[in-house]
Design a protein around this motif. Structure first.
Motif, PDB file in Angstrom:
ATOM      1  N   TYR A 279       0.659  -1.162   0.137  1.00 31.57           N
ATOM      2  CA  TYR A 279      -0.008   0.104   0.117  1.00 31.57           C
ATOM      3  C   TYR A 279       1.066   1.325   0.083  1.00 31.57           C
ATOM      4  O   TYR A 279       0.742   2.081  -0.764  1.00 31.57           O
ATOM      5  N   ALA A 280       1.926   1.427   0.997  1.00 35.24           N
ATOM      6  CA  ALA A 280       2.796   2.474   1.116  1.00 35.24           C
ATOM      7  C   ALA A 280       3.564   2.940  -0.193  1.00 35.24           C
ATOM      8  O   ALA A 280       3.572   4.063  -0.716  1.00 35.24           O
ATOM      9  N   LEU A 283       1.050   3.993  -2.891  1.00 31.35           N
ATOM     10  CA  LEU A 283       0.720   5.673  -2.686  1.00 31.35           C
ATOM     11  C   LEU A 283       1.950   6.393  -2.846  1.00 31.35           C
ATOM     12  O   LEU A 283       1.590   7.532  -3.650  1.00 31.35           O
ATOM     13  N   ARG A 284       3.280   5.954  -2.511  1.00 32.24           N
ATOM     14  CA  ARG A 284       4.117   6.917  -2.593  1.00 32.24           C
ATOM     15  C   ARG A 284       4.488   7.158  -4.119  1.00 32.24           C
ATOM     16  O   ARG A 284       4.928   8.275  -4.775  1.00 32.24           O
ATOM     17  N   GLU A 325       5.963   5.262  14.785  1.00 34.11           N
ATOM     18  CA  GLU A 325       5.510   5.746  13.705  1.00 34.11           C
ATOM     19  C   GLU A 325       6.110   7.278  13.515  1.00 34.11           C
ATOM     20  O   GLU A 325       6.618   7.873  14.680  1.00 34.11           O
ATOM     21  N   LEU A 326       6.306   7.665  12.558  1.00 33.89           N
ATOM     22  CA  LEU A 326       6.895   9.093  12.180  1.00 33.89           C
ATOM     23  C   LEU A 326       6.115  10.245  12.766  1.00 33.89           C
ATOM     24  O   LEU A 326       4.796  10.080  12.621  1.00 33.89           O
ATOM     25  N   VAL A 329       4.832  13.695   7.785  1.00 33.04           N
ATOM     26  CA  VAL A 329       4.566  12.927   6.622  1.00 33.04           C
ATOM     27  C   VAL A 329       5.783  13.175   5.960  1.00 33.04           C
ATOM     28  O   VAL A 329       6.203  14.289   5.817  1.00 33.04           O
ATOM     29  N   ASN A 343       8.126   4.060   6.013  1.00 40.01           N
ATOM     30  CA  ASN A 343       7.356   5.128   6.554  1.00 40.01           C
ATOM     31  C   ASN A 343       7.284   4.928   8.132  1.00 40.01           C
ATOM     32  O   ASN A 343       6.295   4.868   8.693  1.00 40.01           O
TER      33      ASN A 343
HETATM   34  C1  LIG Z   1       3.051   7.227   6.805  1.00 40.06           C
HETATM   35  O1  LIG Z   1       2.863   7.244   8.215  1.00 40.06           O
HETATM   36  C2  LIG Z   1       1.870   8.477   8.550  1.00 40.06           C
HETATM   37  C3  LIG Z   1       1.521   8.346   9.886  1.00 40.06           C
HETATM   38  O2  LIG Z   1       2.783   8.365  10.606  1.00 40.06           O
HETATM   39  C4  LIG Z   1       0.728   8.608   7.382  1.00 40.06           C
HETATM   40  O3  LIG Z   1      -0.091   9.766   8.030  1.00 40.06           O
HETATM   41  C5  LIG Z   1       0.925   8.555   6.369  1.00 40.06           C
HETATM   42  O4  LIG Z   1      -0.282   8.584   5.425  1.00 40.06           O
HETATM   43  C6  LIG Z   1       1.886   7.353   5.659  1.00 40.06           C
HETATM   44  N1  LIG Z   1       2.178   7.670   4.505  1.00 40.06           N
HETATM   45  C7  LIG Z   1       2.100   6.869   3.505  1.00 40.06           C
HETATM   46  C8  LIG Z   1       2.571   6.962   2.223  1.00 40.06           C
HETATM   47  O5  LIG Z   1       1.548   5.863   3.721  1.00 40.06           O
END
Ligand SMILES: *[C@@H]1O[C@H](CO)[C@@H](O)[C@H](O)[C@H]1NC(C)=O
Ligand SMILES: *[C@@H]1O[C@H](CO)[C@@H](O)[C@H](O)[C@H]1NC(C)=O
Ligand SMILES: *[C@@H]1O[C@H](CO)[C@@H](O)[C@H](O)[C@H]1NC(C)=O
Ligand SMILES: *[C@@H]1O[C@H](CO)[C@@H](O)[C@H](O)[C@H]1NC(C)=O
Ligand SMILES: *[C@@H]1O[C@H](CO)[C@@H](O)[C@H](O)[C@H]1NC(C)=O
Ligand SMILES: *[C@@H]1O[C@H](CO)[C@@H](O)[C@H](O)[C@H]1NC(C)=O
Ligand SMILES: *[C@@H]1O[C@H](CO)[C@@H](O)[C@H](O)[C@H]1NC(C)=O
Ligand SMILES: *[C@@H]1O[C@H](CO)[C@@H](O)[C@H](O)[C@H]1NC(C)=O
Ligand SMILES: *[C@@H]1O[C@H](CO)[C@@H](O)[C@H](O)[C@H]1NC(C)=O
Length: 502
Positions: A279-280, A283-284, A325-326, A329, A343
């Motif tokens: 997913y990440a 999205l990126r 978690e960061l 963003v 992330n």
């Molecule tokens: C990365 O994690 C943050 C929460 O720490 C979230 O808000 C953000 O949507 C995430 N980014 C992606 C690309 O998933």
């Protein structure tokens, strides 16, 4: 007279029953069929890098052309000289009493051109002799097909980023099954795919140091997994019936403990465990302006093909981290990187002891990880194919001894809770070339004197400790736990004396 004999028999029976229950309940003892061993890999110990027709590997290439990338500018040209010291190493394995020895085949020692069209006689003889000696001494062979030393010629065609490597690798595996399969107990197709791809292609932390994060690392993983599956099916369909070995893949995983109980941290730690980044990275990829995901997508046919292609869960485990978690963003403008896809952030708890900046001692991390694998992957057989400790000590390596003792205890704890652990492998038999750390980090049970012409081998304290564990199949020196057994023995003696007296 007869009365006391019956009483004696009765007491003995009760004792026997109680004792067998106590032994079963006593988790400080490993089951009878549990296998203990130690591990090495070819480039890290063999030396003889250019002897008898051996071809150049990506590690020869990197260490010779970019020596400054290795902390002490060293290389594996000579290493432990194991190419010349097979008999000596074998004596050590025999003396330690291992059930098996895990080692890797140097692809370029056997196939100097990378391709299976030419087999180097010297390489063939070397591994034949090793396998024969192991067999003669009743030590099972666990053979890693690929432990990082890719032929440089294949790297020049893109290495694991070029899908044509899949068939070249499978040809190499076929040669191994043909030549050596009759004496191999367990095959490992790949050692640590994540490190191969993420560190070798996505960064400069391992050869070939391609440093193309977020793209080449994913393509590498895609090709590597397909190569693994193809080698598995080849073995399963063609060799398994006669040779009867197990075959699987080995991953290195830390335990990731959530930094806090906050949902974001729990998810971050879980993401780190799963590398669940589909997913990440989708999205990126979109945010970064790519038209399609950078993460190659397996077709459903490929997924079916790969499913179930490991007879066991091969696990290399060293340490734990805290995942969080960061607090912000990551802007897409920063560009493309595996780390941005991941992330999250992770760190070490300062209360965790260590002799290096990364290998922190967290035994409960292994216990949690083994239970995580049990839950997450449907209770597979787990082979711990590496576990060990890095220090800069010489012979009095109490920290390593304690590390193994506590991680073995953690393994038993997980087994008592249902994790199906079948194998424990101490990394490593002897100090050796530790990749980018050169010879600055020592992992061995046996000390290597790099100053000596003979690379003199000397037992550390941890070697004596492990020898004891291998022999007794239990961790010694555990007061409360071996207590059960001691109580049993004392009871037996007292009742024996008592029944003899009456
Ligand atoms: C990365 O994690 C943050 C929460 O720490 C979230 O808000 C953000 O949507 C995430 N980014 C992606 C690309 O998933
Ligand atoms: C092999 O490499 C060593 C350096 O490790 C070098 O001294 C030697 O000349 C080389 N031998 C051959 C045959 O190329
Ligand atoms: C991939 O490998 C094949 C076969 O070795 C080679 O012909 C081709 O040029 C390679 N592709 C790249 C991009 O290097
Ligand atoms: C790899 O990339 C990083 C970040 O882009 C850079 O700092 C580093 O110097 C690169 N390493 C090599 C060997 O080029
Ligand atoms: C995305 O697709 C468009 C239209 O097909 C094309 O013009 C553009 O160059 C592509 N972008 C990338 C990063 O490939
Ligand atoms: C391995 O071979 C056996 C026997 O042919 C078959 O039943 C099994 O499904 C195969 N395993 C995989 C993962 O394909
Ligand atoms: C570090 O570990 C200690 C002891 O286990 C624990 O109390 C503390 O909360 C941990 N620190 C962090 C930042 O999680
Ligand atoms: C072994 O694990 C048990 C259960 O967690 C623990 O109580 C015991 O203290 C451990 N033993 C050692 C020596 O760490
Ligand atoms: C080196 O090892 C060989 C064979 O094991 C032995 O004969 C020789 O004496 C050793 N040399 C030294 C300096 O220990």
């Amino acid at each position: 007279m007869f009365g006391s004999l019956y009483l004696l028999l009765f007491v003995l029976l009760v004792e026997l029953l109680w004792w067998s229950i106590a032994i079963q309940l006593n988790p400080s003892r490993f089951p009878r069929d549990f296998l203990f061993g130690t591990a090495t890999s070819a480039y890290q110990i063999e030396g003889a890098w250019n002897v008898s027709g051996k071809g150049e590997s990506i590690w020869d290439h990197l260490t010779h052309n970019y020596p400054s990338m290795i902390i002490d500018q060293s290389n594996g040209d000579v290493a432990c000289k194991s190419y010349y010291k097979m008999d000596e190493d074998l004596e050590i394995l025999k003396d330690l009493g291992v059930d098996f020895y895990r080692f890797s085949i140097s692809w370029t020692r056997l196939l100097p051109t990378g391709y299976s069209t030419y087999i180097n006689e010297d390489g063939l003889q070397y591994y034949n002799r090793l396998l024969n000696l192991l067999k003669r001494n009743n030590i099972k062979a666990m053979v890693t097909i690929y432990h990082w030393d890719l032929p440089q010629v294949l790297q020049e065609h893109g290495g694991w980023t070029n899908s044509s490597i899949i068939d070249v690798y499978v040809d190499y595996a076929r040669v191994l099954f043909e030549l050596f399969g009759d004496r191999v107990h367990t095959w490992i197709t790949f050692n640590e795919p994540y490190q191969i791809c993420r560190e070798g292609y996505g960064s400069d932390r391992k050869a070939p140091a391609l440093n193309n994060s977020g793209i080449s690392d994913y393509i590498c993983g895609y090709n590597l997994l397909r190569a693994h599956a193809k080698a598995f099916h080849l073995y399963n369909n063609t060799y398994r019936r006669v040779q009867k070995a197990k075959i699987g893949i080995t991953v290195q995983a830390p335990w990731a403990e959530p930094a806090t109980s906050r949902e974001g941290d729990v998810q971050a730690a879980n993401r780190l465990m799963q590398f669940r980044m589909v997913y990440a990275s989708n999205l990126r990829s979109a945010l970064e302006g790519y038209n399609s995901s950078r993460l190659p997508q397996f077709t459903s046919k490929e997924i079916e093909y790969i499913k179930g292609t490991s007879d066991f869960f091969g696990l290399n485990h060293y340490t734990s981290v805290m995942g969080a978690e960061l607090p912000f963003v990551i802007p897409a403008a920063l560009g493309t990187s595996f780390a941005y896809d991941l992330n999250l952030t992770y760190f070490y708890n300062t209360s965790w002891p260590s002799d290096t900046d990364w290998l922190k001692v967290v035994p409960w991390g292994l216990e949690k990880l083994l239970l995580f694998i049990k839950e997450e992957y449907d209770n597979p057989d787990i082979y711990i194919t590496e576990n060990g400790y890095a220090d800069r000590e010489t012979l009095n390596d109490y920290a390593r001894l304690t590390y193994h003792r506590d991680y073995l205890n953690a393994t038993l704890n997980a087994m008592a809770q249902g994790a199906s652990v079948k194998v424990y492998t101490a990394w490593t038999l002897m100090d050796n070339f530790e990749w980018m750390a050169g010879y600055t980090e020592r992992f061995g049970l046996v000390h290597i004197d790099y100053e000596s012409e003979n690379r003199t081998r000397t037992y550390k304290r941890s070697a004596y400790f492990m020898k004891h564990v291998f022999k007794r199949r239990r961790i010694t020196g555990f007061g409360s736990r071996s207590g059960k057994l001691k109580t049993g023995v004392s009871c037996l003696i007292v009742t024996l004396l008592f029944s003899l007296w009456i």
